[in-house]
Design an enzyme around this catalytic site. Structure first.
Site, mmCIF file in Angstrom:
data_model
loop_
_atom_site.group_PDB
_atom_site.id
_atom_site.type_symbol
_atom_site.label_atom_id
_atom_site.label_comp_id
_atom_site.label_asym_id
_atom_site.label_seq_id
_atom_site.Cartn_x
_atom_site.Cartn_y
_atom_site.Cartn_z
ATOM 1 N N LYS A 1 0.837 -1.336 -0.053
ATOM 2 C CA LYS A 1 0.068 0.053 0.107
ATOM 3 C C LYS A 1 1.003 1.064 -0.081
ATOM 4 O O LYS A 1 1.616 1.680 0.995
ATOM 5 C CB LYS A 1 -0.977 -0.092 1.258
ATOM 6 C CG LYS A 1 -1.836 1.097 1.267
ATOM 7 C CD LYS A 1 -2.792 1.188 2.459
ATOM 8 C CE LYS A 1 -3.492 2.506 2.358
ATOM 9 N NZ LYS A 1 -4.076 2.955 3.773
ATOM 10 N N ALA B 1 -9.873 5.490 3.952
ATOM 11 C CA ALA B 1 -9.819 6.482 4.841
ATOM 12 C C ALA B 1 -11.189 6.980 4.699
ATOM 13 O O ALA B 1 -11.862 7.648 3.837
ATOM 14 C CB ALA B 1 -8.676 7.529 4.352
ATOM 15 N N ASN C 1 -10.064 1.208 9.420
ATOM 16 C CA ASN C 1 -8.793 1.090 10.493
ATOM 17 C C ASN C 1 -9.545 1.753 11.735
ATOM 18 O O ASN C 1 -9.876 1.039 12.533
ATOM 19 C CB ASN C 1 -7.648 1.474 10.203
ATOM 20 C CG ASN C 1 -6.618 1.155 11.183
ATOM 21 O OD1 ASN C 1 -7.022 0.698 12.370
ATOM 22 N ND2 ASN C 1 -5.338 0.947 10.887
#
Lengths: 257, 257, 257, 257
Positions: C97, C184, C206
């Site tokens: 990533k 995100a 996350n």
């Protein structure tokens, strides 16, 4: 711009205003004059019913302003009718902004008591402008009992959150035969312009003017935004589309490259 | 209102405009004059490079207008630099709206080629205003190579969809040391007002003016909305809050009931 | 549900996850297992390059997980390439990533450095998944240099604000020939479902898992939401329409009244 | 997940469903079974009052389903009460979804007639679940007359537009002492998840299931989304914040570069 007519009275300004929260009567007057507003709502409490020192009324004694007493603080139809009668006597006008909000936290209006009071007040000769939730069916029922306009909220009073009820406001505007005045929640000139662009007949603004660091300047901004929104509505705007549509035609000069 | 300064030049109007899609040169001129715009972008293609009949330029020959040639139609840095040089020669200005959009459907800008061209054009003495995606890091890099402003898009060109990229525009405005001009997608006066309220330095509008049923009237509306948004920014607005805050104080008169 | 294939590898889960901010390695492991995630990104910093006590890796040593090292913390292409090489050696995978964010406040990615690094890393045999702004043209350029997917952001990292860049994500999804992973800003299961409903191929989550009061429970919620969104995309949803369309037919029984 | 209790009855599924618009009774049954729904609303009209061939009821004769007759099609309290009594007799249940919508275009509910009918029907022993506009004060009044729940709309019936009334729904959820079921307008699993995340107790979905190209598959998607939303509510989600908060810690390894 086409003037607005409510109950036979013509308004050149589509910006209605309120009198709460200004830091002084003089600043309030300056801001309201700058806004061009011709209809100013005033809470009955702020009118001195005992003819003692009156803080607000002298500042509203100006040919630009028509007073629109409101029943802010009442919790049901009975209290509203009583307040309306006091207001008519004290302020010598039969115009009335009917507000009934039993809930002290969000100050949201009661649809049942509002319809009941509106029906009675119309019979008593009042020009009734009811403050209500953005409820299209309630708007039709108020229209049927003879209110002069409907005043659905954009978002809770003083929240500055704009047209959170837009989906319902669009239906109200489409269906209403009386003027639609969007009241409460308008916190920025862009919100006011959007309301007029959608076809609302007017907006009522108070908190956003009173709490600005410069109430006179922002009042001018609201005045211009309201006019801009109305002009755009009259001029008709282009549709919102998903794909890009070039405003600059593609160039052929590159063939020379 | 505070005037806007870009590359040492002062503008009293924060409304930049374009010349595409108007139904006639005369109507375009009337609308642009009514808008108060002092900076007008024109696609190189619309300038007659062969000195034949020129449809656009005569209508822009007015003291109110400064020309901002754009590179619309180019697909990479090399083509953009060539177009810029042609434009400088033809229009006798080193101001340039740098647009590089390889995609013919959404006309979205290429960040890589735009930065490359900007760097070279600044070296060649151009005043560069690049049209870009709402990318905060790209804006900083363009600022570092010396562009006079940045022009992030609100939504795709001609979409009339407003500030769809608002979350990124807020960051761009917060971080930028050069003026931020929001370009593309602004379809209503409320969108323009919102951009200025957020702190954008100016907006560029074209399609929304040109496709209205009444381009002159809507141009006045945009002029007023831009001024309203700027004034609100300068006056500072109240925060958006969740709970209601009464603008009319609660009444005590009910005690008499 | 159709499985997802990236660079020839098949994933049954469309929920990618990260390892930051969990209060313990064990809790992280429990949450990631519960999420069903098969691709887990890990910052190079968290891997002990000096073979000392390693806090994270033992918890990721499970057949469900494939590791996706990320270059978080690098500021340009050069640093990213260095970090990628370290990661490949330490973690024995060529999946990467690619994150390059020079700005420490919003951690937004740099389009120029990302494209440059991606091009080089693809040449060096990496499977590159670049984290980028929601920029449709940049996505096409990354695809052209051979990235295995694109990872546009929904909103700034850790903001929990959802798909603020939706207008651009829709264009990216429409145009991309490689998988689109929205990375995100996804803070709620509804955001994740919305991404998949729009046609995104996967999401990476996350913060929203790690900071919940119950990371395992919310990880199950995200797993279900991602599957729900994908199933809805495959089943095809009805269009959003403005007018009401009754789902209950109007009744005739009232004729009996 | 915590089960939902309404009027003393426990539901393991927080997804209520309707029976309109399915292309066949069998497909309806398959979809409703797949959805896990335990409460299914059915319009009185669809129940054969003359004991002739009944199209719908046999498909709902399953232990998973509890019937919730609705008064769709009535225009006032009197008609609603009559319809409720017919429904109770025909379907042998005193549960009732009270819908009164005089407007044939948007099918929006009438607040006055709904409160009037609710009060009477509660007295007559019905378990009343009223379908209403997202009006916080009306919700409190319905609660006070004894309705078992409130069912505010997200957007107009069949519009698939999601939670357009979100600002008001949040207040309703905060204030209500009876379960809040969001009804109408939910068109995607992400909308359903969002409703539960906000703290709504349940949702009612019909059109979005019935008009999908694959009603069974999308019903599973809605089931999962509702569970995901509820789990996220119970697990508590992180706040939406404006600035980025890195989920991957910044790396120190670059010092080695």
């Amino acid at each position: 711009m086409k003037p607005l007519v409510i109950a036979g009275k013509t308004f050149n300004s589509r910006l209605f205003t309120g009198t709460g929260k200004f830091s002084s009567g003089k600043l309030m007057q300056d801001a309201l004059l700058a806004s061009g507003s011709e209809l100013v709502t005033v809470a009955l409490k702020r009118v001195d019913l005992k003819k003692q020192e009156d803080e607000i009324l002298p500042y509203l004694n100006h040919s630009q302003f028509n007073l629109l007493p409101n029943t802010s603080g009442v919790r049901n139809a009975k209290e509203a009718i009583f307040a309306a009668q006091l207001a008519r006597e004290a302020l010598e006008t039969n115009w009335l902004k009917l507000e009934i909000h039993p809930d002290p936290k969000y100050l949201l209006p009661d649809p049942i008591e509002t319809l009941k009071a509106a029906e009675e007040l119309v019979k008593q000769g009042f020009i009734v402008l009811p403050y209500i939730n953005a409820d299209p069916v309630l708007c039709k029922r108020l229209e049927e009992v003879g209110t002069a306009a409907v005043m659905p909220l954009g978002s809770p009073i003083g929240s500055n959150s704009g047209l959170q009820t837009k989906a319902m406001l669009e239906i109200i505007i489409e269906q209403s035969k009386v003027p639609v005045v969007i009241d409460a929640g308008i916190g920025a000139p862009s919100h006011a312009a959007e309301a007029l662009e959608m076809g609302a007949d007017a907006v009522l603004i108070n908190t956003a003017m009173a709490v600005s660091a410069d109430p006179v300047k922002i009042s001018v901004a609201f005045k211009m935004a309201v006019e801009a929104g109305r002009m755009a509505f009259e001029a008709k705007m282009g549709k919102s589309v998903k794909e890009a549509v070039a405003s600059s035609p593609l160039t052929a000069f590159l063939d020379e490259l």
